[in-house]
Design a protein around this motif. Structure first.
Motif, PDB file in Angstrom:
ATOM      1  N   LEU A 140      -4.810  11.466   5.985  1.00 60.28           N
ATOM      2  CA  LEU A 140      -3.674  12.348   5.759  1.00 60.28           C
ATOM      3  C   LEU A 140      -3.946  13.774   6.204  1.00 60.28           C
ATOM      4  O   LEU A 140      -3.052  14.461   6.701  1.00 60.28           O
ATOM      5  CB  LEU A 140      -3.290  12.338   4.270  1.00 60.28           C
ATOM      6  CG  LEU A 140      -2.698  11.038   3.718  1.00 60.28           C
ATOM      7  CD1 LEU A 140      -2.417  11.200   2.230  1.00 60.28           C
ATOM      8  CD2 LEU A 140      -1.428  10.657   4.447  1.00 60.28           C
ATOM      9  N   GLU A 141      -5.175  14.225   6.037  1.00 61.25           N
ATOM     10  CA  GLU A 141      -5.471  15.621   6.374  1.00 61.25           C
ATOM     11  C   GLU A 141      -5.274  15.902   7.865  1.00 61.25           C
ATOM     12  O   GLU A 141      -5.087  17.055   8.265  1.00 61.25           O
ATOM     13  CB  GLU A 141      -6.895  15.991   5.961  1.00 61.25           C
ATOM     14  CG  GLU A 141      -7.984  15.102   6.547  1.00 61.25           C
ATOM     15  CD  GLU A 141      -8.383  13.981   5.604  1.00 61.25           C
ATOM     16  OE1 GLU A 141      -9.500  13.475   5.728  1.00 61.25           O
ATOM     17  OE2 GLU A 141      -7.550  13.617   4.743  1.00 61.25           O
ATOM     18  N   ALA A 142      -5.270  14.855   8.678  1.00 59.46           N
ATOM     19  CA  ALA A 142      -5.066  15.048  10.111  1.00 59.46           C
ATOM     20  C   ALA A 142      -3.602  15.342  10.443  1.00 59.46           C
ATOM     21  O   ALA A 142      -3.284  15.674  11.583  1.00 59.46           O
ATOM     22  CB  ALA A 142      -5.520  13.803  10.875  1.00 59.46           C
ATOM     23  N   GLY A 174       5.405  12.572  12.598  1.00 64.10           N
ATOM     24  CA  GLY A 174       3.967  12.602  12.820  1.00 64.10           C
ATOM     25  C   GLY A 174       3.236  11.361  12.376  1.00 64.10           C
ATOM     26  O   GLY A 174       2.140  11.080  12.872  1.00 64.10           O
ATOM     27  N   ALA A 175       3.826  10.586  11.450  1.00 62.87           N
ATOM     28  CA  ALA A 175       3.168   9.380  10.960  1.00 62.87           C
ATOM     29  C   ALA A 175       4.125   8.596  10.079  1.00 62.87           C
ATOM     30  O   ALA A 175       5.109   9.137   9.551  1.00 62.87           O
ATOM     31  CB  ALA A 175       1.904   9.721  10.161  1.00 62.87           C
ATOM     32  N   VAL A 176       3.819   7.320   9.928  1.00 59.81           N
ATOM     33  CA  VAL A 176       4.448   6.480   8.908  1.00 59.81           C
ATOM     34  C   VAL A 176       3.360   6.143   7.901  1.00 59.81           C
ATOM     35  O   VAL A 176       2.325   5.563   8.254  1.00 59.81           O
ATOM     36  CB  VAL A 176       5.042   5.195   9.507  1.00 59.81           C
ATOM     37  CG1 VAL A 176       5.542   4.268   8.405  1.00 59.81           C
ATOM     38  CG2 VAL A 176       6.182   5.532  10.466  1.00 59.81           C
ATOM     39  N   ILE A 177       3.588   6.550   6.654  1.00 54.84           N
ATOM     40  CA  ILE A 177       2.601   6.359   5.589  1.00 54.84           C
ATOM     41  C   ILE A 177       3.122   5.306   4.621  1.00 54.84           C
ATOM     42  O   ILE A 177       4.288   5.352   4.212  1.00 54.84           O
ATOM     43  CB  ILE A 177       2.366   7.687   4.838  1.00 54.84           C
ATOM     44  CG1 ILE A 177       1.870   8.764   5.807  1.00 54.84           C
ATOM     45  CG2 ILE A 177       1.370   7.503   3.693  1.00 54.84           C
ATOM     46  CD1 ILE A 177       1.931  10.171   5.236  1.00 54.84           C
ATOM     47  N   THR A 178       2.279   4.362   4.266  1.00 56.29           N
ATOM     48  CA  THR A 178       2.696   3.316   3.348  1.00 56.29           C
ATOM     49  C   THR A 178       1.526   2.908   2.460  1.00 56.29           C
ATOM     50  O   THR A 178       0.423   3.440   2.585  1.00 56.29           O
ATOM     51  CB  THR A 178       3.247   2.109   4.127  1.00 56.29           C
ATOM     52  OG1 THR A 178       3.808   1.165   3.217  1.00 56.29           O
ATOM     53  CG2 THR A 178       2.148   1.437   4.933  1.00 56.29           C
ATOM     54  N   THR A 179       1.790   1.990   1.556  1.00 51.32           N
ATOM     55  CA  THR A 179       0.762   1.548   0.608  1.00 51.32           C
ATOM     56  C   THR A 179      -0.041   0.385   1.178  1.00 51.32           C
ATOM     57  O   THR A 179       0.450  -0.385   2.003  1.00 51.32           O
ATOM     58  CB  THR A 179       1.416   1.107  -0.716  1.00 51.32           C
ATOM     59  OG1 THR A 179       2.428   0.121  -0.427  1.00 51.32           O
ATOM     60  CG2 THR A 179       2.071   2.289  -1.410  1.00 51.32           C
ATOM     61  N   GLN A 180      -1.270   0.250   0.710  1.00 55.05           N
ATOM     62  CA  GLN A 180      -2.090  -0.868   1.158  1.00 55.05           C
ATOM     63  C   GLN A 180      -1.592  -2.187   0.563  1.00 55.05           C
ATOM     64  O   GLN A 180      -1.642  -3.223   1.225  1.00 55.05           O
ATOM     65  CB  GLN A 180      -3.549  -0.632   0.769  1.00 55.05           C
ATOM     66  CG  GLN A 180      -4.237   0.432   1.609  1.00 55.05           C
ATOM     67  CD  GLN A 180      -5.704   0.590   1.275  1.00 55.05           C
ATOM     68  OE1 GLN A 180      -6.186   0.084   0.260  1.00 55.05           O
ATOM     69  NE2 GLN A 180      -6.441   1.305   2.115  1.00 55.05           N
ATOM     70  N   TYR A 203      -0.063   4.783  11.750  1.00 56.92           N
ATOM     71  CA  TYR A 203       0.407   3.949  10.639  1.00 56.92           C
ATOM     72  C   TYR A 203      -0.679   4.014   9.572  1.00 56.92           C
ATOM     73  O   TYR A 203      -1.726   3.390   9.697  1.00 56.92           O
ATOM     74  CB  TYR A 203       0.645   2.524  11.124  1.00 56.92           C
ATOM     75  CG  TYR A 203       1.178   1.574  10.074  1.00 56.92           C
ATOM     76  CD1 TYR A 203       2.360   1.847   9.390  1.00 56.92           C
ATOM     77  CD2 TYR A 203       0.512   0.378   9.779  1.00 56.92           C
ATOM     78  CE1 TYR A 203       2.857   0.967   8.450  1.00 56.92           C
ATOM     79  CE2 TYR A 203       0.999  -0.511   8.845  1.00 56.92           C
ATOM     80  CZ  TYR A 203       2.176  -0.221   8.181  1.00 56.92           C
ATOM     81  OH  TYR A 203       2.681  -1.098   7.242  1.00 56.92           O
ATOM     82  N   ILE A 204      -0.446   4.808   8.530  1.00 53.73           N
ATOM     83  CA  ILE A 204      -1.480   5.127   7.545  1.00 53.73           C
ATOM     84  C   ILE A 204      -1.188   4.398   6.243  1.00 53.73           C
ATOM     85  O   ILE A 204      -0.110   4.560   5.645  1.00 53.73           O
ATOM     86  CB  ILE A 204      -1.534   6.642   7.285  1.00 53.73           C
ATOM     87  CG1 ILE A 204      -1.823   7.384   8.593  1.00 53.73           C
ATOM     88  CG2 ILE A 204      -2.588   6.978   6.237  1.00 53.73           C
ATOM     89  CD1 ILE A 204      -1.778   8.895   8.464  1.00 53.73           C
ATOM     90  N   ALA A 210       1.126   7.932  -5.204  1.00 54.76           N
ATOM     91  CA  ALA A 210       1.325   9.180  -5.948  1.00 54.76           C
ATOM     92  C   ALA A 210       0.253  10.205  -5.579  1.00 54.76           C
ATOM     93  O   ALA A 210       0.551  11.389  -5.386  1.00 54.76           O
ATOM     94  CB  ALA A 210       1.309   8.903  -7.448  1.00 54.76           C
ATOM     95  N   ASP A 211      -0.994   9.757  -5.466  1.00 54.17           N
ATOM     96  CA  ASP A 211      -2.064  10.667  -5.055  1.00 54.17           C
ATOM     97  C   ASP A 211      -1.832  11.172  -3.634  1.00 54.17           C
ATOM     98  O   ASP A 211      -2.086  12.346  -3.324  1.00 54.17           O
ATOM     99  CB  ASP A 211      -3.420   9.959  -5.134  1.00 54.17           C
ATOM    100  CG  ASP A 211      -3.861   9.694  -6.570  1.00 54.17           C
ATOM    101  OD1 ASP A 211      -3.251  10.287  -7.502  1.00 54.17           O
ATOM    102  OD2 ASP A 211      -4.790   8.889  -6.764  1.00 54.17           O
ATOM    103  N   ALA A 212      -1.356  10.286  -2.752  1.00 54.24           N
ATOM    104  CA  ALA A 212      -1.088  10.683  -1.371  1.00 54.24           C
ATOM    105  C   ALA A 212       0.028  11.724  -1.312  1.00 54.24           C
ATOM    106  O   ALA A 212      -0.056  12.698  -0.551  1.00 54.24           O
ATOM    107  CB  ALA A 212      -0.714   9.462  -0.545  1.00 54.24           C
TER     108      ALA A 212
END
Length: 296
Positions: A140-142, A174-180, A203-204, A210-212
């Motif tokens: 995420l920091e990227a 910039g990204a698609v973020i999802t849960t594992q 694709y992260i 919640a932490d993310a």
């Protein structure tokens, strides 16, 4: 009376030659529209070839099979994608429009049935399959320099996620973020549905959403959760120069913990009789609205 064709071949005015030429053009045009999602792909039941007893081969954790002309072409063009071996029919090789000798990787000319044995009879592979390694893990920091992100809260259908990725690329997210958990992993189905977008956007997958979201807040993002009963229209909820849109699952929507963590909840106002949209359609509309805000 016309002269005979001494070579025994078809003349330039032979109607059958014209028919073949135009059939090829129509097929290429139809395939291009299908790859862009403008027309539906054939229903799986129409393509079954006696594969009722087919079982997928076991894949190693670091093994991915990508398929489809546009998907494989995009993967071959991606320098971050580690390619292992290309399997392609003679016809698909001509349509792939790549110099396989220059790829620097093994390739094998196969029959469509050979690919069916690996992918199954319902996969619309168009005669090409690429064995690869998964893309590198992103953090995420990227993403701190990207003004627009898309976050998915347990959207499980890989077809929906693939369509969402296409929209995310179209609107330069910039990204698609999802849960594992309860989210699709990198796969041929996801990549085919994304039609090349998987190679163009990170694709992260995160362990705790919640932490993310909390980490995104520290990076300066305003997180907005889409909810059909949100207190305000989406277009009036934007603030700041960095936006992360959060969409919930196809059936349940946002989880309670996610609703409590985002900065704001908002709705898409729809004046028609239907008040809810497929999550991929909602994502496209929300991305468009976010881009209007960021350009203002």
């Amino acid at each position: 009376m016309s002269k005979d064709n001494k070579s025994g071949g078809k003349t330039a005015t032979d109607p059958s030659a014209k028919d073949t030429h135009y059939a090829t053009l129509r097929r290429a045009h139809r395939d291009a529209k299908r790859e862009r999602g403008e027309i539906p792909t054939p229903q799986p039941q129409k393509r079954k070839r006696g594969g009722d007893d087919w079982k997928p081969p076991a894949l190693a954790p670091d093994q991915v099979h990508l398929y489809g002309l546009h998907t494989v072409r995009a993967a071959l063009d991606n320098p971050e994608r580690k390619k292992i071996k290309l399997f392609v029919t003679q016809n698909a090789l001509a349509r792939l429009e790549v110099d396989v000798e220059a790829l620097g990787m093994p390739f094998e000319i196969v029959s469509p049935q050979d690919i069916d044995k690996v992918l199954g009879p319902e996969a619309i592979h168009q005669g090409v399959m690429l064995e690869t390694r998964p893309l590198p893990v992103r953090r995420l920091e990227a993403l701190k320099d990207s003004p627009l992100l898309l976050v998915l809260d347990q959207v499980t259908d890989p077809h929906n996620v693939g369509a969402i990725m296409r929209s995310a690329v179209a609107f330069n997210a910039g990204a698609v973020i999802t849960t594992q958990r309860h989210s699709p992993t990198e796969s041929g189905v996801l990549a085919k549905s994304a039609s090349g977008a998987l190679e163009l956007i990170p694709y992260i997958q995160v362990t705790n959403l919640a932490d993310a979201l909390g980490e995104l807040h520290k990076l300066g993002f305003s997180t907005i959760g889409l909810d059909s009963e949100g207190p305000a229209p989406l277009e009036g909820t934007f603030s700041g120069g960095k936006v992360a849109l959060v969409l919930g699952s196809e059936g349940k929507g946002l989880r309670q913990k996610t609703r409590e963590t985002v900065n704001a909840l908002a709705r898409l106002d729809m004046p028609g009789a239907i008040k809810s949209l497929n999550v991929s359609n909602a994502a496209a509309i929300a991305l468009y609205a976010a881009r209007l805000h960021l350009k203002a």
